[in-house]
Scaffold this motif. Sequence first.
Motif, PDB file in Angstrom:
ATOM      1  N   ARG A 144     -24.050 -15.640   8.968  1.00 53.49           N
ATOM      2  CA  ARG A 144     -23.819 -16.888   8.236  1.00 53.49           C
ATOM      3  C   ARG A 144     -22.333 -16.895   7.895  1.00 53.49           C
ATOM      4  NH1 ARG A 144     -29.265 -17.447   4.390  1.00 53.49           N
ATOM      5  NH2 ARG A 144     -30.720 -17.148   6.110  1.00 53.49           N
ATOM      6  N   GLY A 145     -21.536 -17.490   8.766  1.00 54.22           N
ATOM      7  CA  GLY A 145     -20.087 -17.411   8.599  1.00 54.22           C
ATOM      8  C   GLY A 145     -19.642 -15.963   8.705  1.00 54.22           C
ATOM      9  N   ARG A 146     -18.954 -15.469   7.668  1.00 51.29           N
ATOM     10  CA  ARG A 146     -18.476 -14.078   7.680  1.00 51.29           C
ATOM     11  C   ARG A 146     -19.492 -13.112   7.040  1.00 51.29           C
ATOM     12  NH1 ARG A 146     -13.804 -12.167   8.582  1.00 51.29           N
ATOM     13  NH2 ARG A 146     -13.582 -10.943   6.678  1.00 51.29           N
ATOM     14  N   VAL A 147     -20.713 -13.604   6.821  1.00 50.26           N
ATOM     15  CA  VAL A 147     -21.745 -12.772   6.181  1.00 50.26           C
ATOM     16  C   VAL A 147     -22.784 -12.337   7.229  1.00 50.26           C
ATOM     17  CG1 VAL A 147     -23.592 -12.732   4.455  1.00 50.26           C
ATOM     18  CG2 VAL A 147     -21.422 -13.902   3.953  1.00 50.26           C
ATOM     19  N   ILE A 176     -17.053  -9.816  10.104  1.00 49.43           N
ATOM     20  CA  ILE A 176     -18.058  -9.732   9.029  1.00 49.43           C
ATOM     21  C   ILE A 176     -17.426  -9.072   7.808  1.00 49.43           C
ATOM     22  CG2 ILE A 176     -20.273  -8.663   8.354  1.00 49.43           C
ATOM     23  CD1 ILE A 176     -20.564 -10.997  10.339  1.00 49.43           C
ATOM     24  N   GLY A 177     -17.448  -9.810   6.676  1.00 49.66           N
ATOM     25  CA  GLY A 177     -16.816  -9.288   5.469  1.00 49.66           C
ATOM     26  C   GLY A 177     -17.797  -8.838   4.404  1.00 49.66           C
ATOM     27  N   CYS A 178     -19.089  -9.081   4.632  1.00 47.22           N
ATOM     28  CA  CYS A 178     -20.111  -8.628   3.682  1.00 47.22           C
ATOM     29  C   CYS A 178     -21.469  -8.683   4.389  1.00 47.22           C
ATOM     30  CB  CYS A 178     -20.113  -9.528   2.437  1.00 47.22           C
ATOM     31  SG  CYS A 178     -21.148  -8.904   1.088  1.00 47.22           S
ATOM     32  N   ARG A 182     -18.664   0.800   5.541  1.00 44.59           N
ATOM     33  CA  ARG A 182     -17.436   0.492   4.802  1.00 44.59           C
ATOM     34  C   ARG A 182     -17.461  -0.950   4.314  1.00 44.59           C
ATOM     35  NH1 ARG A 182     -12.088   2.303   7.247  1.00 44.59           N
ATOM     36  NH2 ARG A 182     -11.708   2.553   5.024  1.00 44.59           N
ATOM     37  N   THR A 183     -18.182  -1.803   5.029  1.00 42.80           N
ATOM     38  CA  THR A 183     -18.302  -3.209   4.643  1.00 42.80           C
ATOM     39  C   THR A 183     -19.169  -3.308   3.384  1.00 42.80           C
ATOM     40  OG1 THR A 183     -18.305  -3.705   7.002  1.00 42.80           O
ATOM     41  CG2 THR A 183     -18.974  -5.492   5.522  1.00 42.80           C
ATOM     42  N   PRO A 184     -18.768  -4.130   2.396  1.00 42.11           N
ATOM     43  CA  PRO A 184     -19.614  -4.270   1.204  1.00 42.11           C
ATOM     44  C   PRO A 184     -21.022  -4.780   1.550  1.00 42.11           C
ATOM     45  CG  PRO A 184     -17.432  -5.191   0.803  1.00 42.11           C
ATOM     46  CD  PRO A 184     -17.491  -4.866   2.265  1.00 42.11           C
ATOM     47  N   LEU A 185     -21.993  -4.244   0.818  1.00 42.57           N
ATOM     48  CA  LEU A 185     -23.403  -4.625   1.021  1.00 42.57           C
ATOM     49  C   LEU A 185     -23.970  -5.198  -0.270  1.00 42.57           C
ATOM     50  CD1 LEU A 185     -24.086  -1.379   2.868  1.00 42.57           C
ATOM     51  CD2 LEU A 185     -25.280  -3.416   3.654  1.00 42.57           C
ATOM     52  N   LYS A 245     -12.335 -12.145   0.644  1.00 44.91           N
ATOM     53  CA  LYS A 245     -11.219 -11.270   0.254  1.00 44.91           C
ATOM     54  C   LYS A 245     -10.716 -10.527   1.493  1.00 44.91           C
ATOM     55  CE  LYS A 245     -12.747 -12.326  -3.906  1.00 44.91           C
ATOM     56  NZ  LYS A 245     -12.305 -13.581  -4.524  1.00 44.91           N
ATOM     57  N   SER A 246      -9.688  -9.705   1.272  1.00 40.26           N
ATOM     58  CA  SER A 246      -9.137  -8.905   2.376  1.00 40.26           C
ATOM     59  C   SER A 246     -10.089  -7.746   2.685  1.00 40.26           C
ATOM     60  CB  SER A 246      -7.778  -8.360   1.954  1.00 40.26           C
ATOM     61  OG  SER A 246      -7.375  -7.338   2.841  1.00 40.26           O
TER      62      SER A 246
END
Length: 258
Positions: free
Chosen positions: A12-15, A50-52, A95-98, A200-201
Amino acid sequence: MTEYSTILVETRGRVGWITLNRPDALNALNSTLATELGDAVAAFDADEEIGCIVLIGSERAFAAGADIKEMADKSVRDMTVANPFAGFAAVARARTPLVAAVSGYALGGGCELAMMCDVILAADNAKFGQPEINLGVIPGLGGTQRLTRAVGTYKAAELILTGRMMDADEAERAGLVSRIVPVSDLADEALKTAETIASKSLPVAYAAKDALQAALESGLAEGLRFESRTFASLFALDDQKEGMAAFREKRSPHFMGR
Ligand code: CAA
């Protein structure tokens, strides 16, 4: 996208969005699910877009624990050499936030899986517990360690020794839950939270996770040294320059992930 039999995976986008999907067994965590979940999390973790990552179950159950029916006749060798839970290591080391979005039961391995995540959002119907003692075992996926760090020695001991469940309010008071939301809003709130994190970065999020992990694993002096070195190292990133320039220019930052 890879097809799995026990989880549903979408972006879903970057998720990265992973739904535990064994409805007939209240999402009990069998070895196939452990492997598939580990593979799916590792694939998202390797994807810079993917950021999260969100883990979610059904309204009735996030996960009612390790699959007791699959486990019941196993030997010590089966549980060690052919460790059926090996796949969960990929979740714990991502390493990616969960974000764990917990509705209904999060018991045993289900509670432990939620605790492998960085943020735990609980629906108001959530129930957490470590009932392994009722089965003649103890928690095996981090419960004695992570629950103790989350809620303190005496609360964790009472939960683990009695096997009782706690509701969302008690879990929030105890510090196990980041935030409680109405059950009907859980998926939306999880997505909003994950989108915020993903905006975020990414290397800065990695650094924040590393420093948070250091708080669990080291003494105060060592943790503070780690934080201060990591903080300083972030001044090598374009995203630090961008974040602070955006503040001075009174605009939103546009992070590039480098
Ligand atoms: N393993 C395998 N199957 C499970 C399961 C589990 N952990 N939890 C639920 N199920 C199955 C049930 O057997 C049932 O299947 P059938 O219809 O085929 O009988 C189905 O899911 C629905 O469950 P219930 O009928 O029991 O539903 P309920 O609403 O009456 O009770 C519950 C819900 C209180 C969560 C109850 O299912 C329960 O106590 N489950 C077990 C919880 C537990 O002990 N978890 C710890 C597992 S050990 C562990 O996790 C070890 C570790 O740390 C790694």
